[in-house]
Design a protein around this motif. Structure first.
Motif, short mmCIF file in Angstrom:
data_model
loop_
_atom_site.label_atom_id
_atom_site.label_comp_id
_atom_site.label_asym_id
_atom_site.label_seq_id
_atom_site.Cartn_x
_atom_site.Cartn_y
_atom_site.Cartn_z
N HIS A 1 3.13 77.22 25.99
CA HIS A 1 4.22 77.08 25.01
C HIS A 1 4.67 78.42 24.44
O HIS A 1 5.11 78.51 23.28
CB HIS A 1 3.82 76.12 23.89
CG HIS A 1 3.33 74.79 24.38
ND1 HIS A 1 4.16 73.88 25.01
CD2 HIS A 1 2.09 74.23 24.36
CE1 HIS A 1 3.45 72.81 25.35
NE2 HIS A 1 2.20 73.00 24.98
N ARG A 32 6.48 82.49 25.83
CA ARG A 32 7.37 83.05 26.84
C ARG A 32 6.70 83.22 28.20
O ARG A 32 7.38 83.43 29.20
CB ARG A 32 7.91 84.40 26.37
CG ARG A 32 8.80 84.33 25.12
CD ARG A 32 9.24 85.73 24.72
NE ARG A 32 10.00 85.77 23.49
CZ ARG A 32 9.47 85.93 22.28
NH1 ARG A 32 8.16 86.05 22.15
NH2 ARG A 32 10.24 85.96 21.20
N PHE A 87 5.56 81.04 29.94
CA PHE A 87 5.99 79.93 30.79
C PHE A 87 7.10 80.38 31.74
O PHE A 87 7.17 79.90 32.88
CB PHE A 87 6.47 78.75 29.94
CG PHE A 87 6.88 77.55 30.75
CD1 PHE A 87 5.93 76.72 31.30
CD2 PHE A 87 8.22 77.26 30.96
CE1 PHE A 87 6.30 75.62 32.07
CE2 PHE A 87 8.60 76.17 31.71
CZ PHE A 87 7.63 75.34 32.27
N ARG A 88 7.94 81.29 31.28
CA ARG A 88 9.01 81.80 32.15
C ARG A 88 8.43 82.45 33.41
O ARG A 88 8.98 82.30 34.51
CB ARG A 88 9.84 82.83 31.39
CG ARG A 88 10.56 82.28 30.17
CD ARG A 88 11.08 83.39 29.27
NE ARG A 88 11.87 82.85 28.16
CZ ARG A 88 12.32 83.56 27.15
NH1 ARG A 88 12.06 84.86 27.11
NH2 ARG A 88 13.03 83.00 26.19
N TRP A 93 6.72 79.85 35.71
CA TRP A 93 7.77 79.05 36.35
C TRP A 93 8.38 79.80 37.54
O TRP A 93 8.50 79.25 38.64
CB TRP A 93 8.82 78.67 35.32
CG TRP A 93 9.91 77.75 35.80
CD1 TRP A 93 10.05 77.20 37.04
CD2 TRP A 93 11.03 77.29 35.03
NE1 TRP A 93 11.19 76.41 37.10
CE2 TRP A 93 11.80 76.46 35.89
CE3 TRP A 93 11.45 77.49 33.73
CZ2 TRP A 93 12.98 75.84 35.45
CZ3 TRP A 93 12.61 76.88 33.29
CH2 TRP A 93 13.36 76.06 34.15
N ILE A 109 15.99 80.00 34.22
CA ILE A 109 14.63 79.95 33.67
C ILE A 109 14.62 80.44 32.23
O ILE A 109 14.03 79.80 31.35
CB ILE A 109 13.67 80.78 34.55
CG1 ILE A 109 13.43 80.05 35.87
CG2 ILE A 109 12.36 81.07 33.83
CD1 ILE A 109 12.54 80.77 36.85
N GLN A 149 14.04 77.58 29.34
CA GLN A 149 12.82 77.71 28.55
C GLN A 149 13.15 77.89 27.08
O GLN A 149 12.43 77.39 26.20
CB GLN A 149 11.98 78.88 29.06
CG GLN A 149 10.59 79.00 28.41
CD GLN A 149 10.60 79.76 27.10
OE1 GLN A 149 11.50 80.57 26.84
NE2 GLN A 149 9.59 79.53 26.26
N THR A 150 14.24 78.57 26.79
CA THR A 150 14.64 78.75 25.40
C THR A 150 15.13 77.43 24.80
O THR A 150 14.85 77.12 23.63
CB THR A 150 15.72 79.84 25.28
OG1 THR A 150 15.27 81.02 25.95
CG2 THR A 150 16.01 80.17 23.83
N ARG A 184 13.95 74.58 25.69
CA ARG A 184 12.68 73.87 25.47
C ARG A 184 12.07 74.28 24.13
O ARG A 184 11.55 73.43 23.39
CB ARG A 184 11.73 74.20 26.62
CG ARG A 184 10.41 73.44 26.61
CD ARG A 184 9.47 74.04 27.64
NE ARG A 184 8.33 73.19 27.91
CZ ARG A 184 7.16 73.64 28.31
NH1 ARG A 184 6.97 74.94 28.51
NH2 ARG A 184 6.15 72.81 28.54
N TRP A 185 12.12 75.56 23.86
CA TRP A 185 11.63 76.09 22.59
C TRP A 185 12.41 75.48 21.42
O TRP A 185 11.83 75.05 20.41
CB TRP A 185 11.77 77.60 22.61
CG TRP A 185 11.12 78.37 21.50
CD1 TRP A 185 10.42 77.85 20.46
CD2 TRP A 185 11.12 79.78 21.35
NE1 TRP A 185 9.98 78.87 19.65
CE2 TRP A 185 10.39 80.05 20.17
CE3 TRP A 185 11.66 80.83 22.08
CZ2 TRP A 185 10.19 81.37 19.71
CZ3 TRP A 185 11.46 82.13 21.61
CH2 TRP A 185 10.73 82.39 20.45
N SER A 244 14.21 70.87 33.90
CA SER A 244 12.83 70.47 33.62
C SER A 244 12.28 69.49 34.64
O SER A 244 11.08 69.22 34.66
CB SER A 244 12.71 69.87 32.22
OG SER A 244 13.49 68.70 32.10
N PHE A 263 9.02 73.88 37.47
CA PHE A 263 8.85 73.68 36.03
C PHE A 263 7.62 72.81 35.77
O PHE A 263 6.76 73.13 34.93
CB PHE A 263 10.11 73.03 35.45
CG PHE A 263 10.08 72.79 33.97
CD1 PHE A 263 10.82 73.60 33.12
CD2 PHE A 263 9.35 71.75 33.41
CE1 PHE A 263 10.82 73.38 31.73
CE2 PHE A 263 9.34 71.52 32.03
CZ PHE A 263 10.08 72.34 31.20
#
Length: 211
Positions: free
Chosen positions: A9, A11, A13-14, A17, A167, A171-172, A174-175, A196, A201
């Protein structure tokens, strides 16, 4: 071998991914933030700022390099290990558009979310300003409107082709959802769902959670 240093959870994750999208051989190393591992002497040798993510990469088995900053890492891995089907070639007009959206993700879309994070939990209590939360939420909605306009009816930000810019953007988003920020635009809701549902992902989330 690529080593990814991160925590679920965040950055990192980027990076996980893009590694999955590229089917790279990598190891994910969980850095325990609550235990202060990111501030340790050993980790600071990798990232002097004591932040995540960071990577090391063996270059032809001879030289190991280390990199930080999630946007730089994502594009480095795509350039080095990907193809023009994933990331446009440097100097092309398409690459210009791609990089534009990368920088937008990092400076316009992410910035207000990080302001929320800082003034909720990251900064020392005496440095937090409660009024910043409302201001940052307003800024985020302005950035969402720009992203919605730029995306239009496209599947991805450059059109039909998924890219590293997606990506950073997804991801942002998602944040933002994790921070309970509204996502009122239908095209952005569909976009995030589309991103997603990608196998990369899903696998990246499994890797980080299982580390």
């Amino acid at each position: 071998m690529i080593n990814i240093y991160g925590h679920p959870h965040t950055r990192s994750f980027r990076i996980t991914w893009i590694a999955e999208e590229l089917a790279l051989d990598y190891l994910f190393h969980r850095v325990e933030l609550a235990k202060g591992e990111h501030k340790s002497e050993d980790y600071r040798r990798l990232h002097p700022g004591g932040k995540i993510p960071a990577i090391t990469d063996d270059i032809d088995g001879i030289k190991e390099i280390s990199l930080s900053e999630s946007g730089a890492i994502v594009n480095y891995l795509a350039d080095r290990y990907g193809s023009e089907q994933l990331i446009p070639s440097p100097g092309s007009p398409q690459r210009g558009s791609h990089d534009q959206w990368c920088y937008f993700a990092l400076t316009e879309l992410e910035q207000p979310l990080w302001s929320i994070g800082k003034h909720k939990f990251a900064l020392p209590k005496e440095q937090r300003i409660k009024a910043m939360l409302e201001t940052a939420g307003w800024e985020y909605q302005q950035a969402l409107a720009l992203l919605s306009s730029g995306l239009g009816d496209n599947n991805y930000i450059l059109g039909s082709q998924f890219s590293p810019a997606d990506i950073l953007l997804a991801q942002t988003l998602r944040w933002g959802l994790a921070f309970k920020q509204p996502l009122p635009q239908q095209n952005l809701q569909d976009y995030f769902q589309r991103c997603s549902q990608r196998p990369g992902f899903i696998k990246a989330a499994e890797v980080e959670e299982g580390a």
